[in-house]
Design a protein around this motif. Structure first.
Motif, PDB file in Angstrom:
ATOM      1  N   THR A  88      -8.020   7.524  -5.136  1.00  0.00           N
ATOM      2  CA  THR A  88      -6.927   7.085  -4.132  1.00  0.00           C
ATOM      3  C   THR A  88      -6.622   5.617  -4.473  1.00  0.00           C
ATOM      4  O   THR A  88      -5.322   5.146  -4.420  1.00  0.00           O
ATOM      5  N   HIS A  89      -7.499   4.839  -4.474  1.00  0.00           N
ATOM      6  CA  HIS A  89      -7.202   3.211  -4.715  1.00  0.00           C
ATOM      7  C   HIS A  89      -8.441   2.561  -5.163  1.00  0.00           C
ATOM      8  O   HIS A  89      -9.769   3.044  -4.878  1.00  0.00           O
ATOM      9  N   ALA A  90      -8.667   1.195  -5.319  1.00  0.00           N
ATOM     10  CA  ALA A  90      -9.799   0.472  -5.901  1.00  0.00           C
ATOM     11  C   ALA A  90     -10.519  -0.136  -4.964  1.00  0.00           C
ATOM     12  O   ALA A  90     -11.281  -0.952  -5.330  1.00  0.00           O
ATOM     13  N   HIS A  91     -10.181  -0.093  -3.555  1.00  0.00           N
ATOM     14  CA  HIS A  91     -11.204  -0.634  -2.586  1.00  0.00           C
ATOM     15  C   HIS A  91     -12.612  -0.096  -2.740  1.00  0.00           C
ATOM     16  O   HIS A  91     -12.656   0.964  -3.153  1.00  0.00           O
ATOM     17  N   THR A  92     -13.544  -0.939  -2.692  1.00  0.00           N
ATOM     18  CA  THR A  92     -14.943  -0.585  -2.879  1.00  0.00           C
ATOM     19  C   THR A  92     -15.341   0.742  -2.231  1.00  0.00           C
ATOM     20  O   THR A  92     -16.307   1.361  -2.571  1.00  0.00           O
ATOM     21  N   ASP A  93     -14.993   0.991  -0.959  1.00  0.00           N
ATOM     22  CA  ASP A  93     -15.293   2.088  -0.373  1.00  0.00           C
ATOM     23  C   ASP A  93     -14.973   3.585  -1.011  1.00  0.00           C
ATOM     24  O   ASP A  93     -14.950   4.400  -0.416  1.00  0.00           O
ATOM     25  N   HIS A  94     -13.880   3.359  -2.048  1.00  0.00           N
ATOM     26  CA  HIS A  94     -13.380   4.337  -2.687  1.00  0.00           C
ATOM     27  C   HIS A  94     -13.807   4.461  -4.092  1.00  0.00           C
ATOM     28  O   HIS A  94     -13.831   5.512  -4.612  1.00  0.00           O
ATOM     29  N   ILE A  95     -14.173   3.196  -4.656  1.00  0.00           N
ATOM     30  CA  ILE A  95     -14.831   3.475  -6.059  1.00  0.00           C
ATOM     31  C   ILE A  95     -15.901   2.151  -5.841  1.00  0.00           C
ATOM     32  O   ILE A  95     -15.503   1.030  -6.053  1.00  0.00           O
ATOM     33  N   TYR A 133       0.788   3.797   2.162  1.00  0.00           N
ATOM     34  CA  TYR A 133       1.112   2.460   2.485  1.00  0.00           C
ATOM     35  C   TYR A 133      -0.397   1.728   2.598  1.00  0.00           C
ATOM     36  O   TYR A 133      -0.635   1.754   3.790  1.00  0.00           O
ATOM     37  N   HIS A 134      -0.640   1.021   1.721  1.00  0.00           N
ATOM     38  CA  HIS A 134      -2.145   0.437   1.783  1.00  0.00           C
ATOM     39  C   HIS A 134      -2.151  -0.417   0.831  1.00  0.00           C
ATOM     40  O   HIS A 134      -2.511  -0.059  -0.515  1.00  0.00           O
ATOM     41  N   LYS A 135      -2.298  -1.491   0.954  1.00  0.00           N
ATOM     42  CA  LYS A 135      -2.442  -2.657  -0.129  1.00  0.00           C
ATOM     43  C   LYS A 135      -2.769  -3.944   0.461  1.00  0.00           C
ATOM     44  O   LYS A 135      -2.771  -4.348   1.537  1.00  0.00           O
ATOM     45  N   THR A 157      -6.205   9.049   3.357  1.00  0.00           N
ATOM     46  CA  THR A 157      -7.231   8.634   3.806  1.00  0.00           C
ATOM     47  C   THR A 157      -6.935   7.013   4.322  1.00  0.00           C
ATOM     48  O   THR A 157      -7.675   6.532   5.362  1.00  0.00           O
ATOM     49  N   ASP A 158      -5.948   6.233   3.577  1.00  0.00           N
ATOM     50  CA  ASP A 158      -5.860   4.918   3.641  1.00  0.00           C
ATOM     51  C   ASP A 158      -4.213   4.734   3.812  1.00  0.00           C
ATOM     52  O   ASP A 158      -3.678   4.739   2.891  1.00  0.00           O
ATOM     53  N   THR A 159      -3.756   4.544   5.084  1.00  0.00           N
ATOM     54  CA  THR A 159      -2.287   4.085   5.039  1.00  0.00           C
ATOM     55  C   THR A 159      -1.773   3.602   6.370  1.00  0.00           C
ATOM     56  O   THR A 159      -2.407   3.876   7.448  1.00  0.00           O
TER      57      THR A 159
HETATM   58 ZN   LIG Z   1      -8.531   0.780   1.410  1.00  0.00          ZN
END
Ligand SMILES: [Zn+2]
Length: 274
Positions: A57-64, A122-124, A151-153
């Motif tokens: 979904t995106h590159a935050h540590t809790d997702h990768i 919408y998550h950045k 999961t994140d917006t």
């Molecule tokens: Zn996130």
């Protein structure tokens, strides 16, 4: 023929889910440790080497996570991620992400018999430039079934709702209770970000989105299972998220959805559609 779904972990300490049919097994996000993912897939009789692909979904540590990335590399799992998410991950993981079999993520693509639609949410922040939601669908006995996944917006718009309409299973973030967030120890800047359009979603907003998706779906009984995801351990509780969402749904005449809260380090029940 069946479409199966399980959330292995959800929340800021790690996110990972798995969808599988007879032909394909797809991991969604890889933010837990390799050991946790391997053990939990094992309980579901899924061998890591047999995973068809992963989508991120995106590159935050809790997702990768570092360990999750190691899991993907070690098992040669093709990873679908958008070029912006690749750039975000590259800044963090450098060559390790290059060693992954990465496949550019387009709006619509197919992983064997699982059709995947991706869409912006919408998550950045300073580390993440773009985040995606997904809709996975597959045909079982000539009927299409769908799993919506956001999961994140920080907010929900009509386009996100449109992408999630007709989901049979829905995973939607229900991150915070406003009062708990206001009184939490978090810094002013962090609270401001969580509350912003690019942060996370409040319990009430999740409830209203679920009701709208349900009411706009062609088959009004299509949405059967909802998982409230990414529940904060600092400014929410499982009980509060469940109570808030349930009350709002009931006030709108909706009482036939089975609601779950997704846990941090505990697998959710497997949902099987046959
Ligand atoms: Zn996130």
């Amino acid at each position: 023929m069946s479409l199966n779904f399980c959330i292995l972990a959800s929340g800021s300490s790690g996110n990972c889910s798995v969808i599988w049919t007879e032909k394909a097994t797809v991991l969604i996000d890889c933010g837990c440790s390799a050991k946790y993912i391997t053990e939990n897939l094992g309980v579901l009789s899924i061998v890591p080497q047999n995973l068809t692909a992963a989508v991120i979904t995106h590159a935050h540590t809790d997702h990768i996570s570092t360990s999750g990335l190691g899991f993907l590399r070690k098992n040669n799992i093709p990873v679908y991620l958008h070029e912006d998410a690749f750039e975000d991950a590259f800044r963090k993981y450098d060559r390790k992400i290059e060693e992954c079999i990465s496949i550019p993520l387009y709006e619509n693509f197919k992983i064997k018999d699982i059709f995947v639609e991706s869409f912006d949410v919408y998550h950045k922040d300073e580390n993440v430039s773009r985040t995606f939601g997904f809709a996975f669908s597959s045909e079982i006995n000539a009927r299409k079934y769908k799993i919506g996944y956001v999961t994140d917006t920080g907010r929900i718009c009509k386009k996100i709702i449109r992408n999630l309409i007709d989901s049979n299973i829905l995973v939607l973030e229900s991150n915070y209770n406003r009062m708990m967030l206001d009184s939490s120890f978090r810094s002013y800047d962090n609270k401001k970000w969580v509350l912003s359009d690019w942060g996370h979603l409040a319990n009430e907003d999740a409830a209203r989105a679920i009701a709208e998706i349900k009411m706009l779906s062609a088959g009004r009984d299509s949405l059967k299972y909802v998982f409230l995801a990414h529940i904060s351990s600092h400014h929410n509780t499982h009980e509060l998220a469940l109570k808030t969402v349930k009350e709002i749904l009931i006030s709108k005449g909706i009482s036939d959805i089975k609601l779950f809260t997704a846990r941090r380090k505990q697998r959710c029940p497997v949902i099987r559609i046959r």
